[in-house]
Design a protein around this motif. Structure first.
Motif, PDB file in Angstrom:
ATOM      1  N   LEU A 165       0.762  -1.205  -0.184  1.00  7.67           N
ATOM      2  CA  LEU A 165       0.112  -0.056   0.014  1.00  7.67           C
ATOM      3  C   LEU A 165       0.770   1.280   0.133  1.00  7.67           C
ATOM      4  O   LEU A 165       0.454   2.392  -0.670  1.00  7.67           O
ATOM      5  CB  LEU A 165      -0.807  -0.042   1.367  1.00  7.67           C
ATOM      6  CG  LEU A 165      -2.177  -0.716   1.095  1.00  7.67           C
ATOM      7  CD1 LEU A 165      -3.158  -0.649   2.321  1.00  7.67           C
ATOM      8  CD2 LEU A 165      -3.185  -0.235   0.106  1.00  7.67           C
ATOM      9  N   THR A 166       2.035   1.198   0.746  1.00 15.97           N
ATOM     10  CA  THR A 166       2.892   2.409   0.877  1.00 15.97           C
ATOM     11  C   THR A 166       3.843   2.567  -0.161  1.00 15.97           C
ATOM     12  O   THR A 166       4.576   3.599  -0.306  1.00 15.97           O
ATOM     13  CB  THR A 166       3.363   2.505   2.345  1.00 15.97           C
ATOM     14  OG1 THR A 166       4.340   1.319   2.413  1.00 15.97           O
ATOM     15  CG2 THR A 166       2.405   2.565   3.336  1.00 15.97           C
ATOM     16  N   ASN A 167       4.130   1.467  -1.096  1.00 12.71           N
ATOM     17  CA  ASN A 167       4.973   1.393  -2.219  1.00 12.71           C
ATOM     18  C   ASN A 167       4.654   2.488  -3.156  1.00 12.71           C
ATOM     19  O   ASN A 167       3.394   2.432  -3.733  1.00 12.71           O
ATOM     20  CB  ASN A 167       4.912   0.356  -2.648  1.00 12.71           C
ATOM     21  CG  ASN A 167       6.269   0.019  -3.564  1.00 12.71           C
ATOM     22  OD1 ASN A 167       6.949   0.893  -3.955  1.00 12.71           O
ATOM     23  ND2 ASN A 167       6.389  -1.252  -4.251  1.00 12.71           N
ATOM     24  N   GLU A 168       5.511   3.193  -3.421  1.00 12.48           N
ATOM     25  CA  GLU A 168       5.282   4.518  -4.445  1.00 12.48           C
ATOM     26  C   GLU A 168       5.060   3.912  -5.863  1.00 12.48           C
ATOM     27  O   GLU A 168       4.734   4.609  -6.702  1.00 12.48           O
ATOM     28  CB  GLU A 168       6.430   5.644  -4.260  1.00 12.48           C
ATOM     29  CG  GLU A 168       6.248   6.425  -3.189  1.00 12.48           C
ATOM     30  CD  GLU A 168       7.318   7.306  -2.766  1.00 12.48           C
ATOM     31  OE1 GLU A 168       8.150   7.524  -3.930  1.00 12.48           O
ATOM     32  OE2 GLU A 168       7.391   7.990  -1.675  1.00 12.48           O
ATOM     33  N   LYS A 169       6.057   2.615  -6.071  1.00 10.44           N
ATOM     34  CA  LYS A 169       6.018   2.235  -7.569  1.00 10.44           C
ATOM     35  C   LYS A 169       4.614   1.384  -7.862  1.00 10.44           C
ATOM     36  O   LYS A 169       4.681   1.058  -8.938  1.00 10.44           O
ATOM     37  CB  LYS A 169       7.285   1.494  -7.527  1.00 10.44           C
ATOM     38  CG  LYS A 169       8.570   2.503  -7.533  1.00 10.44           C
ATOM     39  CD  LYS A 169       9.852   1.413  -7.718  1.00 10.44           C
ATOM     40  CE  LYS A 169      10.999   2.305  -7.446  1.00 10.44           C
ATOM     41  NZ  LYS A 169      12.112   1.394  -7.497  1.00 10.44           N
ATOM     42  N   ALA A 170       3.925   1.117  -6.852  1.00  9.89           N
ATOM     43  CA  ALA A 170       2.970   0.212  -7.125  1.00  9.89           C
ATOM     44  C   ALA A 170       1.794   0.780  -7.857  1.00  9.89           C
ATOM     45  O   ALA A 170       1.606   2.199  -7.611  1.00  9.89           O
ATOM     46  CB  ALA A 170       2.390  -0.406  -5.627  1.00  9.89           C
ATOM     47  N   THR A 171       0.974   0.147  -8.571  1.00  9.13           N
ATOM     48  CA  THR A 171       0.066   0.820  -9.121  1.00  9.13           C
ATOM     49  C   THR A 171      -1.234   0.954  -8.503  1.00  9.13           C
ATOM     50  O   THR A 171      -1.299   0.486  -7.142  1.00  9.13           O
ATOM     51  CB  THR A 171      -0.352  -0.046 -10.585  1.00  9.13           C
ATOM     52  OG1 THR A 171      -0.819  -1.407 -10.193  1.00  9.13           O
ATOM     53  CG2 THR A 171       0.715  -0.209 -11.519  1.00  9.13           C
ATOM     54  N   THR A 172      -2.174   1.665  -9.018  1.00  9.22           N
ATOM     55  CA  THR A 172      -3.421   1.791  -8.334  1.00  9.22           C
ATOM     56  C   THR A 172      -4.104   0.632  -7.950  1.00  9.22           C
ATOM     57  O   THR A 172      -4.578   0.248  -6.978  1.00  9.22           O
ATOM     58  CB  THR A 172      -4.507   3.009  -8.982  1.00  9.22           C
ATOM     59  OG1 THR A 172      -3.648   4.094  -9.422  1.00  9.22           O
ATOM     60  CG2 THR A 172      -5.492   2.990  -8.177  1.00  9.22           C
ATOM     61  N   GLU A 173      -4.051  -0.206  -8.955  1.00  9.63           N
ATOM     62  CA  GLU A 173      -4.732  -1.608  -8.896  1.00  9.63           C
ATOM     63  C   GLU A 173      -4.100  -2.427  -7.962  1.00  9.63           C
ATOM     64  O   GLU A 173      -4.711  -3.146  -7.150  1.00  9.63           O
ATOM     65  CB  GLU A 173      -4.763  -2.364 -10.259  1.00  9.63           C
ATOM     66  CG  GLU A 173      -5.364  -3.679 -10.372  1.00  9.63           C
ATOM     67  CD  GLU A 173      -5.607  -4.258 -11.703  1.00  9.63           C
ATOM     68  OE1 GLU A 173      -5.710  -5.454 -11.809  1.00  9.63           O
ATOM     69  OE2 GLU A 173      -5.650  -3.474 -12.713  1.00  9.63           O
ATOM     70  N   GLU A 174      -2.753  -2.499  -7.998  1.00  9.61           N
ATOM     71  CA  GLU A 174      -2.017  -3.315  -6.834  1.00  9.61           C
ATOM     72  C   GLU A 174      -2.349  -2.609  -5.342  1.00  9.61           C
ATOM     73  O   GLU A 174      -2.589  -3.581  -4.467  1.00  9.61           O
ATOM     74  CB  GLU A 174      -0.610  -3.204  -6.908  1.00  9.61           C
ATOM     75  CG  GLU A 174      -0.126  -3.996  -8.282  1.00  9.61           C
ATOM     76  CD  GLU A 174       1.294  -3.808  -8.619  1.00  9.61           C
ATOM     77  OE1 GLU A 174       1.786  -2.739  -8.181  1.00  9.61           O
ATOM     78  OE2 GLU A 174       1.813  -4.352  -9.349  1.00  9.61           O
ATOM     79  N   ALA A 227      -4.302  -4.733  -2.414  1.00 10.04           N
ATOM     80  CA  ALA A 227      -3.784  -4.972  -1.062  1.00 10.04           C
ATOM     81  C   ALA A 227      -4.757  -4.324   0.136  1.00 10.04           C
ATOM     82  O   ALA A 227      -4.719  -5.093   0.911  1.00 10.04           O
ATOM     83  CB  ALA A 227      -2.409  -4.202  -1.047  1.00 10.04           C
ATOM     84  N   TYR A 228      -5.270  -3.340  -0.379  1.00 14.99           N
ATOM     85  CA  TYR A 228      -6.402  -2.735   0.588  1.00 14.99           C
ATOM     86  C   TYR A 228      -7.583  -3.797   0.751  1.00 14.99           C
ATOM     87  O   TYR A 228      -7.994  -4.196   1.905  1.00 14.99           O
ATOM     88  CB  TYR A 228      -6.963  -1.535   0.207  1.00 14.99           C
ATOM     89  CG  TYR A 228      -7.989  -0.840   0.989  1.00 14.99           C
ATOM     90  CD1 TYR A 228      -7.743  -0.317   2.218  1.00 14.99           C
ATOM     91  CD2 TYR A 228      -9.264  -0.983   0.430  1.00 14.99           C
ATOM     92  CE1 TYR A 228      -8.745   0.193   2.952  1.00 14.99           C
ATOM     93  CE2 TYR A 228     -10.408  -0.659   1.054  1.00 14.99           C
ATOM     94  CZ  TYR A 228      -9.896  -0.104   2.416  1.00 14.99           C
ATOM     95  OH  TYR A 228     -11.096   0.451   3.314  1.00 14.99           O
ATOM     96  N   GLU A 229      -7.886  -4.544  -0.175  1.00 11.31           N
ATOM     97  CA  GLU A 229      -9.271  -5.190  -0.289  1.00 11.31           C
ATOM     98  C   GLU A 229      -8.764  -6.584   0.699  1.00 11.31           C
ATOM     99  O   GLU A 229      -9.638  -7.137   1.298  1.00 11.31           O
ATOM    100  CB  GLU A 229      -9.559  -5.621  -1.500  1.00 11.31           C
ATOM    101  CG  GLU A 229     -10.320  -4.576  -2.394  1.00 11.31           C
ATOM    102  CD  GLU A 229     -11.648  -4.417  -1.473  1.00 11.31           C
ATOM    103  OE1 GLU A 229     -12.320  -5.230  -1.017  1.00 11.31           O
ATOM    104  OE2 GLU A 229     -11.888  -3.149  -1.516  1.00 11.31           O
ATOM    105  N   GLN A 230      -7.339  -6.959   0.445  1.00 10.08           N
ATOM    106  CA  GLN A 230      -6.941  -8.181   1.210  1.00 10.08           C
ATOM    107  C   GLN A 230      -6.825  -8.046   2.502  1.00 10.08           C
ATOM    108  O   GLN A 230      -7.241  -8.685   3.391  1.00 10.08           O
ATOM    109  CB  GLN A 230      -5.620  -8.740   0.549  1.00 10.08           C
ATOM    110  CG  GLN A 230      -5.714  -9.446  -0.829  1.00 10.08           C
ATOM    111  CD  GLN A 230      -4.478  -9.719  -1.474  1.00 10.08           C
ATOM    112  OE1 GLN A 230      -3.321  -9.570  -0.796  1.00 10.08           O
ATOM    113  NE2 GLN A 230      -4.587 -10.669  -2.500  1.00 10.08           N
ATOM    114  N   LEU A 231      -6.309  -6.663   2.812  1.00  9.62           N
ATOM    115  CA  LEU A 231      -6.205  -6.289   4.379  1.00  9.62           C
ATOM    116  C   LEU A 231      -7.604  -6.398   4.830  1.00  9.62           C
ATOM    117  O   LEU A 231      -7.815  -6.719   6.039  1.00  9.62           O
ATOM    118  CB  LEU A 231      -5.683  -4.933   4.514  1.00  9.62           C
ATOM    119  CG  LEU A 231      -4.094  -4.785   4.427  1.00  9.62           C
ATOM    120  CD1 LEU A 231      -3.787  -3.366   4.415  1.00  9.62           C
ATOM    121  CD2 LEU A 231      -3.654  -5.550   5.919  1.00  9.62           C
TER     122      LEU A 231
END
Length: 168
Positions: A79-88, A92-96
């Motif tokens: 979630l906090t990774n700047e390189k991650a896409t919005t979909e990723e 991650a948020y949905e899994q949390l």
């Protein structure tokens, strides 16, 4: 400059602070009444057996909690990774969110089993598989069926429920 009144106040306050820290860190054995020390050996053995069984449930909970905590940390990093896409990040948020819901359902089911069937239990939900470990001396199929019904009531879709008994 400190006057006498302030000096007395600080002295008494520090004395109270030292005594309260001493009281908090004092071993519990010193606080137990002598009447409680006259417990028979049989009662002590029963207490030890109950502690061992509940500690096995606690150890299962702790290992599950550690496993989930590791997953949550990796998801929070995503979630906090700047390189991650919005979909990723959304995944991650949905899994949390899903992990938190699972934890809540497990606790709810454990409480229901405790209240309705008067059994200590451990519940682990993994997708459509639910594992229930109950503390009971004898393996009882009617109690297992009641546990399975109680668990299934919490879900709309069909779940695969496994009930195992540990001796209490």
């Amino acid at each position: 400059m400190i006057n006498k009144q302030n000096l007395w106040f600080l002295t008494l306050f520090s004395l109270i602070l030292v005594l309260s820290v001493y009281y908090i860190t004092m071993p519990n054995d010193l606080l137990v009444n002598n009447t409680e020390k006259t417990i028979t050996k049989e009662e002590k053995k029963k207490d030890d057996d109950v502690k061992e069984e509940t500690s096995s449930l606690v150890s299962m909970r702790v290992s599950l909690e550690e496993e989930r905590q590791e997953k949550m940390v990796s998801l929070q990093e995503a979630l906090t990774n700047e390189k991650a896409t919005t979909e990723e990040k959304n995944n991650a948020y949905e899994q949390l969110k899903y992990l938190n819901q699972l934890q809540g359902k497990e606790e709810t089911i454990e409480k229901q089993i405790k209240e309705k069937l008067e059994l200590d239990s451990f519940v682990k939900i993994d997708d459509k598989n639910i594992e229930v470990v109950a503390l009971k001396e004898k393996h009882d199929s009617t109690i297992a069926n009641n546990i399975m019904r109680l668990v299934q009531e919490n879900f709309e879709e069909k779940m695969y429920i496994t009930v195992t008994f540990k001796k209490s």
